[in-house]
Design an enzyme around this catalytic site. Structure first.
Site, PDB file in Angstrom:
ATOM      1  N   LYS A  28       0.733  -1.262   0.101  1.00  0.00           N
ATOM      2  CA  LYS A  28       0.028   0.026   0.596  1.00  0.00           C
ATOM      3  C   LYS A  28       0.959   1.148  -0.169  1.00  0.00           C
ATOM      4  O   LYS A  28       0.857   2.274  -0.893  1.00  0.00           O
ATOM      5  CB  LYS A  28      -0.869  -0.351   1.109  1.00  0.00           C
ATOM      6  CG  LYS A  28      -1.931   1.144   1.513  1.00  0.00           C
ATOM      7  CD  LYS A  28      -3.182   0.290   2.624  1.00  0.00           C
ATOM      8  CE  LYS A  28      -2.559   0.882   3.475  1.00  0.00           C
ATOM      9  NZ  LYS A  28      -2.447   1.799   4.069  1.00  0.00           N
ATOM     10  N   ARG A  33       3.058   5.904  -3.714  1.00  0.00           N
ATOM     11  CA  ARG A  33       4.123   6.515  -3.649  1.00  0.00           C
ATOM     12  C   ARG A  33       4.184   6.504  -5.549  1.00  0.00           C
ATOM     13  O   ARG A  33       4.398   7.715  -6.069  1.00  0.00           O
ATOM     14  CB  ARG A  33       5.485   6.293  -2.748  1.00  0.00           C
ATOM     15  CG  ARG A  33       4.717   6.986  -1.390  1.00  0.00           C
ATOM     16  CD  ARG A  33       6.225   5.762  -0.380  1.00  0.00           C
ATOM     17  NE  ARG A  33       5.873   6.441   0.535  1.00  0.00           N
ATOM     18  CZ  ARG A  33       5.795   6.460   1.826  1.00  0.00           C
ATOM     19  NH1 ARG A  33       4.481   5.734   1.867  1.00  0.00           N
ATOM     20  NH2 ARG A  33       4.952   6.588   2.712  1.00  0.00           N
ATOM     21  N   GLY A 101      -5.365   7.964   5.193  1.00  0.00           N
ATOM     22  CA  GLY A 101      -4.514   8.755   6.103  1.00  0.00           C
ATOM     23  C   GLY A 101      -2.685   8.542   5.233  1.00  0.00           C
ATOM     24  O   GLY A 101      -2.405  10.106   4.970  1.00  0.00           O
ATOM     25  N   ARG A 129      -9.228  11.695  12.263  1.00  0.00           N
ATOM     26  CA  ARG A 129      -7.859  11.722  12.430  1.00  0.00           C
ATOM     27  C   ARG A 129      -6.814  13.195  12.532  1.00  0.00           C
ATOM     28  O   ARG A 129      -7.127  13.601  11.984  1.00  0.00           O
ATOM     29  CB  ARG A 129      -6.974  10.571  11.389  1.00  0.00           C
ATOM     30  CG  ARG A 129      -7.385   9.116  11.982  1.00  0.00           C
ATOM     31  CD  ARG A 129      -7.315   8.303  10.509  1.00  0.00           C
ATOM     32  NE  ARG A 129      -5.512   8.078  10.344  1.00  0.00           N
ATOM     33  CZ  ARG A 129      -5.107   7.044  10.073  1.00  0.00           C
ATOM     34  NH1 ARG A 129      -5.486   6.253   9.197  1.00  0.00           N
ATOM     35  NH2 ARG A 129      -4.115   7.275  10.399  1.00  0.00           N
ATOM     36  N   ASP A 326       1.379  -1.106  12.442  1.00  0.00           N
ATOM     37  CA  ASP A 326       0.471  -1.677  11.330  1.00  0.00           C
ATOM     38  C   ASP A 326       0.266  -3.460  11.628  1.00  0.00           C
ATOM     39  O   ASP A 326      -0.990  -3.675  11.873  1.00  0.00           O
ATOM     40  CB  ASP A 326       0.281  -1.626   9.804  1.00  0.00           C
ATOM     41  CG  ASP A 326       0.618   0.348   9.496  1.00  0.00           C
ATOM     42  OD1 ASP A 326      -0.188   0.751  10.190  1.00  0.00           O
ATOM     43  OD2 ASP A 326       0.169   0.664   8.404  1.00  0.00           O
ATOM     44  N   LYS A 353      -4.437   5.623  14.609  1.00  0.00           N
ATOM     45  CA  LYS A 353      -5.073   5.318  13.438  1.00  0.00           C
ATOM     46  C   LYS A 353      -5.573   4.924  13.327  1.00  0.00           C
ATOM     47  O   LYS A 353      -7.085   6.444  13.492  1.00  0.00           O
ATOM     48  CB  LYS A 353      -4.099   3.497  13.371  1.00  0.00           C
ATOM     49  CG  LYS A 353      -2.670   3.611  13.033  1.00  0.00           C
ATOM     50  CD  LYS A 353      -1.842   3.910  12.945  1.00  0.00           C
ATOM     51  CE  LYS A 353      -0.362   4.091  12.736  1.00  0.00           C
ATOM     52  NZ  LYS A 353       0.695   4.748  12.354  1.00  0.00           N
ATOM     53  N   ARG A 357      -5.995   2.120  17.592  1.00  0.00           N
ATOM     54  CA  ARG A 357      -6.718   0.144  17.176  1.00  0.00           C
ATOM     55  C   ARG A 357      -5.336  -0.207  19.171  1.00  0.00           C
ATOM     56  O   ARG A 357      -6.189  -1.428  19.171  1.00  0.00           O
ATOM     57  CB  ARG A 357      -5.132   0.207  16.792  1.00  0.00           C
ATOM     58  CG  ARG A 357      -5.829   0.192  14.619  1.00  0.00           C
ATOM     59  CD  ARG A 357      -4.764  -0.175  14.496  1.00  0.00           C
ATOM     60  NE  ARG A 357      -5.218  -0.200  12.714  1.00  0.00           N
ATOM     61  CZ  ARG A 357      -4.360   0.159  12.027  1.00  0.00           C
ATOM     62  NH1 ARG A 357      -3.320   0.326  11.908  1.00  0.00           N
ATOM     63  NH2 ARG A 357      -5.496   0.084  10.728  1.00  0.00           N
TER      64      ARG A 357
HETATM   65  C1  S3P Z   1       2.049   4.644   5.848  1.00  0.00           C
HETATM   66  C2  S3P Z   1       2.869   4.743   7.384  1.00  0.00           C
HETATM   67  C3  S3P Z   1       2.573   4.349   8.404  1.00  0.00           C
HETATM   68  C4  S3P Z   1       1.709   3.455   8.813  1.00  0.00           C
HETATM   69  C5  S3P Z   1       0.776   3.376   7.463  1.00  0.00           C
HETATM   70  C6  S3P Z   1       1.375   3.627   6.127  1.00  0.00           C
HETATM   71  C7  S3P Z   1       3.240   4.815   4.834  1.00  0.00           C
HETATM   72  O1  S3P Z   1       1.883   5.416   9.375  1.00  0.00           O
HETATM   73  O2  S3P Z   1       0.797   3.336  10.167  1.00  0.00           O
HETATM   74  O3  S3P Z   1      -0.171   2.050   7.474  1.00  0.00           O
HETATM   75  O4  S3P Z   1       3.031   4.554   3.753  1.00  0.00           O
HETATM   76  O5  S3P Z   1       3.454   6.376   5.062  1.00  0.00           O
HETATM   77  P1  S3P Z   1       2.790   6.511  10.398  1.00  0.00           P
HETATM   78  O6  S3P Z   1       3.582   7.274   9.417  1.00  0.00           O
HETATM   79  O7  S3P Z   1       0.971   7.925  11.428  1.00  0.00           O
HETATM   80  O8  S3P Z   1       2.934   6.222  11.176  1.00  0.00           O
END
Ligand code: S3P
Length: 449
Positions: A28, A33, A101, A129, A326, A353, A357
């Site tokens: 993901k 990205r 997020g 969030r 995660d 999250k 969580r």
């Molecule tokens: C992610 C960073 C993490 C992760 C999210 C994906 C990313 O979040 O929990 O599922 O792709 O940069 P945080 O940066 O808030 O820790």
């Protein structure tokens, strides 16, 4: 906007162990990205293995709304014709980032340094969030953000006409914050300098280099200092997205918990900043073999072979949290089946999250007869097995839903979830994949209800 209908599911002990070879959907983090960097590059980027989950589709739609051409050629095969750094245009309508997020926060970084106005929203989970962790530092480049109380979505963004480069120490270990600042720095002259207190996933740094940017990374205590030279010409570069280790965690845990199972999960990303769960499971007694280890698109990849084995409880140090942030809900399920107590330290970030969580994981276990406590930011799970019989509230959180369904596979009385629909944000096909992995043509263990 109308909420989609809920999809309740029941999970019970399978009639046969999990067996065979499976692939999990694309990573993901890397998928988001790839679309974003593709949109910021000059030329056409071909992406294979893209995760076609709801979250990533939101990013694809946002890149289109900002003027990039994003086309699907076939399953997982996508092409992005980018507009170059600074070349994206003002979106005509509100950008809806759904449940994601990562999409919302990284997009804030892109928008902050563009001379445009945009409004961003999301679903009820995303609107709860915190966004200040990105908007506060991004404002230092000259962008202006106006959001709801606490800086939450919906958020109006007025990007900086001429962005200043940022110099910032990220106070929380967050790859999303780091990546947002790097994305902003792409369209600012001079050097963007970011310090992170603990090393977090470095997919943005890897991909920036892959697209031709100059990025310097130095260790600084437990963390890192990252410097990006601003206003590079990013050149389109093909991306092969590996299987998501955070998704692999669910069938892997299922195989560890269902007696007699043996599963190969092919083509999983093994970036060392993502593999804290594998280290933890090995300490608990799991044997995880890695075969066909290789590098693809600058990321380590391999096939993981896992077998059922009895596990023991351990203490998981707080320093490991960024590399498995995660994976705590599913680790908590595994811990409930181990012998002895597992203490997971330093889980503060879990509270922000897709759901809180930390509380939701504790409630999931407690509601199914497992003894669990929260002490400060630590989660303590007593092993010994899962009675089950409860229905888990998943709070629009895909990882809670999958954790609860895996828990059902190892339970005495089965486990229900109120809504499995959010699983599609990161793992479309999860239910079919688990049911198909049940060997000897066994009956499906995950069923509607
Ligand atoms: C992610 C960073 C993490 C992760 C999210 C994906 C990313 O979040 O929990 O599922 O792709 O940069 P945080 O940066 O808030 O820790």
């Amino acid at each position: 906007m109308q909420d989609p209908p809920q999809r309740p599911l029941l999970s019970r002990r399978p009639s046969a162990p999990l067996a065979g070879s499976i692939c999990v959907p694309g990573d993901k983090s890397i998928s988001h990205r790839a679309l974003m960097f593709g949109a910021l590059a000059v030329g056409e980027t071909a992406i294979s293995g893209l995760l076609e989950g709801e979250d990533v589709l939101r990013t694809a739609a946002a890149m289109r709304a900002l003027g990039a051409e994003v086309v699907q050629d076939g399953p997982g095969a996508w092409r992005v014709a980018g507009r170059g750094v600074g070349g994206l245009v003002e979106p005509a309508d509100v950008l809806d980032m759904g449940n994601s997020g990562t999409a919302a926060r990284l997009l804030c970084g892109i928008l902050a340094s563009l001379p445009i106005f945009a409004v961003m929203t999301g679903d009820a989970s995303l609107r709860r969030r915190p966004m200040r962790r990105v908007t506060e530092p991004l404002a230092m480049c000259g962008a202006r953000f106006a959001g709801r109380e606490g800086g939450r979505l919906p958020l109006a963004i007025e990007g900086a006409g001429e962005a200043l480069p940022l110099e910032y120490r990220v106070p929380v270990p967050s790859a999303q914050v780091k990546s947002a600042l790097l994305l902003c720095g792409l369209n600012a002259p001079g050097i963007t300098r970011i310090e992170e207190p603990e090393a977090t996933r470095d997919h943005s740094e890897n991909m920036l280099r892959h697209f031709g940017a100059v990025v310097r990374v130095e260790a600084a205590g437990a963390g890192r200092v990252i410097e990006l030279d601003g206003q590079p010409e990013l050149r389109a570069a093909d991306v092969v997205v590996p299987g998501d280790p955070s998704s692999a965690a669910f069938p892997l845990a299922a195989a560890l918990l269902v007696p007699g199972s043996r599963l190969r999960i092919a083509g999983v990303g093994l970036n060392p900043l993502r593999t804290g769960l594998f280290a933890t499971l090995r300490e608990m007694g799991a044997v995880l073999a890695v075969e066909n280890a290789r590098t693809e698109g600058g990321e380590p990849v391999g096939d993981i072979v896992v077998e059922y084995v009895a596990l023991r409880g351990i203490e998981v140090p707080a320093e490991r949290a960024p590399s498995m942030i995660d994976e705590y809900p599913i680790l908590a399920v595994v811990a409930a089946c181990a012998v002895g107590t597992t203490r997971m330290r330093g889980l503060k970030e879990l509270r922000v999250k897709e759901s809180d969580r930390l509380s939701a994981t504790a409630a999931m276990l407690a509601g199914n007869g497992v003894r669990v406590t929260i002490e400060g930011d630590d989660l303590i799970v007593e092993g010994g097995g899962i009675p089950g019989g409860g229905r888990v509230a998943t709070h629009m959180d895909h990882r809670l839903a999958m954790s609860a369904l895996v828990m059902g596979l190892a339970s005495r009385d089965g486990v229900g979830v109120d809504d499995a629909s959010f699983i599609d944000t990161s793992f479309p096909g999860f239910v079919g994949l688990i049911n198909d992995a049940i060997g000897n043509g066994g009956a499906p263990a995950l069923v509607a209800g």
